[in-house]
Design a protein around this motif. Structure first.
Motif, short mmCIF file in Angstrom:
data_model
loop_
_atom_site.label_atom_id
_atom_site.label_comp_id
_atom_site.label_asym_id
_atom_site.label_seq_id
_atom_site.Cartn_x
_atom_site.Cartn_y
_atom_site.Cartn_z
N GLU A 6 -2.46 9.06 -3.90
CA GLU A 6 -2.75 8.86 -5.31
C GLU A 6 -2.05 7.59 -5.79
OE1 GLU A 6 -1.60 12.35 -7.42
OE2 GLU A 6 -3.01 13.66 -6.39
N ARG A 7 -2.67 6.90 -6.72
CA ARG A 7 -2.17 5.61 -7.18
C ARG A 7 -0.94 5.79 -8.04
NH1 ARG A 7 -4.56 0.70 -7.24
NH2 ARG A 7 -6.58 1.65 -6.71
N ASN A 8 0.12 5.02 -7.73
CA ASN A 8 1.33 5.01 -8.57
C ASN A 8 1.08 4.13 -9.79
OD1 ASN A 8 3.09 6.66 -7.03
ND2 ASN A 8 3.42 5.00 -5.59
N SER B 130 9.63 -4.51 -6.17
CA SER B 130 8.54 -4.03 -5.31
C SER B 130 8.27 -2.56 -5.57
CB SER B 130 8.90 -4.24 -3.83
OG SER B 130 10.01 -3.45 -3.45
N TYR B 131 7.05 -2.15 -5.24
CA TYR B 131 6.69 -0.74 -5.37
C TYR B 131 5.49 -0.44 -4.48
CZ TYR B 131 2.60 -1.77 -8.35
OH TYR B 131 1.39 -2.22 -8.83
N PRO B 132 5.34 0.82 -4.05
CA PRO B 132 4.17 1.22 -3.27
C PRO B 132 3.01 1.54 -4.22
CG PRO B 132 5.68 3.05 -3.41
CD PRO B 132 6.33 1.91 -4.14
N GLU B 133 1.85 1.01 -3.91
CA GLU B 133 0.69 1.23 -4.78
C GLU B 133 0.22 2.68 -4.74
OE1 GLU B 133 -3.67 -0.82 -5.70
OE2 GLU B 133 -2.53 -1.37 -3.91
N PHE B 134 0.40 3.35 -3.59
CA PHE B 134 -0.06 4.73 -3.43
C PHE B 134 1.10 5.60 -2.97
CE2 PHE B 134 -3.69 1.96 -2.62
CZ PHE B 134 -4.62 2.48 -3.52
N ASP B 135 1.09 6.87 -3.39
CA ASP B 135 2.13 7.79 -2.93
C ASP B 135 1.68 8.46 -1.63
OD1 ASP B 135 0.28 9.77 -3.59
OD2 ASP B 135 1.31 10.36 -5.43
N GLU C 72 5.99 -1.43 2.17
CA GLU C 72 6.91 -2.05 1.22
C GLU C 72 8.20 -2.47 1.93
OE1 GLU C 72 9.30 -0.95 -2.94
OE2 GLU C 72 8.17 0.59 -1.86
N ALA C 73 8.75 -1.57 2.76
CA ALA C 73 9.96 -1.88 3.51
C ALA C 73 9.71 -3.02 4.50
CB ALA C 73 10.46 -0.63 4.24
N GLU C 74 8.56 -3.02 5.14
CA GLU C 74 8.24 -4.09 6.09
C GLU C 74 8.13 -5.43 5.38
OE1 GLU C 74 4.68 -2.81 7.96
OE2 GLU C 74 5.68 -1.29 9.21
N GLU C 75 7.54 -5.46 4.20
CA GLU C 75 7.41 -6.72 3.47
C GLU C 75 8.77 -7.24 3.02
OE1 GLU C 75 5.57 -10.02 1.83
OE2 GLU C 75 4.87 -8.53 3.29
N ILE C 76 9.67 -6.33 2.62
CA ILE C 76 11.03 -6.74 2.27
C ILE C 76 11.71 -7.37 3.49
CG2 ILE C 76 13.33 -5.88 1.67
CD1 ILE C 76 11.94 -3.83 -0.15
N ALA C 77 11.59 -6.70 4.65
CA ALA C 77 12.20 -7.22 5.87
C ALA C 77 11.60 -8.59 6.23
CB ALA C 77 12.00 -6.24 7.03
N PRO D 50 0.80 -1.23 0.00
CA PRO D 50 0.00 0.00 0.00
C PRO D 50 0.84 1.28 0.00
CG PRO D 50 -0.86 -1.58 1.59
CD PRO D 50 0.46 -2.12 1.12
N GLY D 51 1.96 1.28 0.72
CA GLY D 51 2.81 2.46 0.81
C GLY D 51 4.26 2.08 1.01
#
Length: 503
Positions: free
Chosen positions: A501-503, A492-497, A192-197, A187-188
């Protein structure tokens, strides 16, 4: 490469990047071109001007060569005037650019040889400006030389130059298997960082050492702070191949804050912040009581009033001595001396900050601080000046100077820039921030020499890159990043900035 050719590069030292910036800043003010009148005082403008001057210098184009073929451009003449002034100041100070040192080294290698070196391998290069090509050409005349280049890095111009030097091209087969690819959307940025960890911990739980995993970052300003805090929170050991800001290190903030407080008349709010940075009082009941007492009578100024508050505080002898030590620099306001003498005097401030280095978890940046003082002195004219003039230059250097702390740990996750990652191959890689214009990064045209002007410069033999060439290099970095793993690459990427708003 610079270290390798050091013995042939001559006795003239290379100007540090911080010195170049200060010279550009000063030259822009002194030249006083009307085109730059409204922005010459802005650090962002001076940084952009320095970047373009450094780019032209790296391409082997000094101000004299540019003057002979400066193209039509609204800001071209003004840029050249500043560049000429910077070159004059570099010569006055007895320093030179990296490109000129490489050219000098190429001349000496060509005439003197390599002192017995017979075989050389060059790896990791993705841009080869003219000064580097001259060194490569000189090396190839005296040694069996092998140069590795990726397909996207070997442009037609570079290929033609290398073929003219006698190089023959050999294509290497792919040395490793294509990794599996995974796409992860969060989502953000924080998630994203938490999922990588979390995925790193899953790999570690399955028996993979941390050292066999890496994270590739392109937008460092956005991702590095989030990754630092997240990996630490998850208990993932990581080594960051990114420079820190020297000015933010506690051992630097303390003396800088002390001098600023002195020049500001020892404002109590500002002075209290400095005293709070002293490591000997980081956890002190005396400091806590003193803090409350000072805040009750703010606004106020002067060390005398602070010492009067301490007189009624039991056990405050060490804190009183620290304030006396700070007060000793008050007399500096009346001094006038040469920059090198100011640098020597400012080195005495390090005794004010005396922690056990192990309590910080890192080594103290004493060499970097000394370099910052010397670079500030080098950038200034050799005349007697007051503390304010010298201190202004020191603070500019501290703002610009990077700090890379030593980290000798082995079993850690490697957090790499896209450029650094070109030198790595690991079983598992995470590439974060796959957002449009962030990776591959978007490159706008240069404000001083837009693409049309750069094309005309290229036609005269001055190889400066256009926005399209920067885009090609970005694509090469991207292709390299997604191919650094041998087993698994996770994009990986965040879906929203940050605005939702959607990336």
């Amino acid at each position: 490469l610079s270290g390798f050719v050091e013995d042939w590069a001559g006795d003239v030292p290379q100007a540090p990047d911080t010195v170049l910036y200060l010279l550009v800043e000063d030259a822009a003010r002194r030249v006083n071109r009307p085109e730059f009148a409204g922005v010459a005082h802005m650090p962002g403008f001076c940084a952009s001007l320095t970047h373009t001057i450094a780019e032209f210098s790296s391409a082997g184009c000094d101000s004299a060569r540019l003057a002979g073929s400066v193209p039509e451009s609204p800001l071209g003449a003004a840029f050249l005037a500043v560049y000429q002034e910077v070159d004059r100041e570099l010569e006055r100070r007895g320093v030179t650019t990296r490109a000129k040192r490489l050219e000098r080294a190429a001349e000496r290698i060509e005439s003197q040889g390599l002192g017995g070196i017979r075989t050389i391998w060059l790896d990791g290069f993705h841009a080869l400006p003219d000064p580097e090509l001259r060194v490569i050409g000189a090396l190839s005349h005296h040694a069996d030389l092998t140069l590795t280049l990726g397909d996207r890095d070997a442009t037609e111009t570079v290929r033609a130059r290398l073929h003219a030097m006698g190089f023959r091209q050999e294509r290497a087969g792919r040395p490793r298997a294509t990794p599996a690819m995974a796409l992860m959307r969060a989502p953000g940025i924080e998630r994203e960082a938490e999922e990588i960890a979390r995925r790193i911990l899953e790999q570690a739980a399955a028996g993979r050492p941390f050292r066999e995993m890496g994270i590739i970052v392109r937008a460092a300003g956005t991702y590095v702070p989030v990754l630092r805090s997240t990996l630490e929170r998850f208990g993932v050991p990581a080594r960051f191949y990114f420079d820190s800001d020297l000015e933010r290190h506690p051992a630097v903030r303390f003396p800088v804050g002390a001098v600023d407080a002195m020049l500001g008349g020892w404002d109590h709010a500002q002075t209290l912040k400095v005293l709070r940075l002293a490591p000997r009082f980081a956890d002190s009941n005396v400091m806590d009581r003193f803090d409350f007492a000072v805040r009750e009578q703010i606004p106020n100024a002067g060390l005398g009033a602070l010492k009067a508050l301490l007189a009624a505080t039991p056990g405050a002898e060490r804190l009183m001595r620290l304030i006396d030590d700070l007060g000793a620099i008050e007399e500096w306001r009346s001094f006038e001396m040469a920059p090198k003498d100011w640098a020597a005097r400012f080195r005495t401030l390090r005794h004010l900050f005396r922690p056990d280095a192990r309590s910080l978890g890192v080594s103290l940046p004493v060499p970097e601080m000394d370099e910052a003082l010397d670079e500030a002195a080098l950038a200034l004219e050799s005349r007697a000046m007051g503390i304010e003039d010298f201190w202004r230059a020191v603070k500019s250097v501290l703002r610009l100077k990077p700090l890379r702390l030593k980290d000798g740990r082995r079993n850690v996750v490697q957090v790499l820039s896209a450029e650094e990652a070109r030198q790595w191959v690991l079983p598992v890689m995470f590439v974060c921030g796959m957002v449009e214009k962030q990776f591959p990064r978007f490159h706008a045209q240069d404000p001083f020499f837009p693409d049309a002007a750069r094309c005309r410069l290229n036609a005269t033999g001055i190889r400066v890159r256009t926005a399209a060439e920067f885009e090609r290099e970005e694509r090469a970095l991207f292709d390299s990043a997604v191919g650094r793993a041998t087993m698994l690459t996770t994009l990986s990427y965040p879906e929203f900035d940050a605005r939702g708003e959607r990336n």
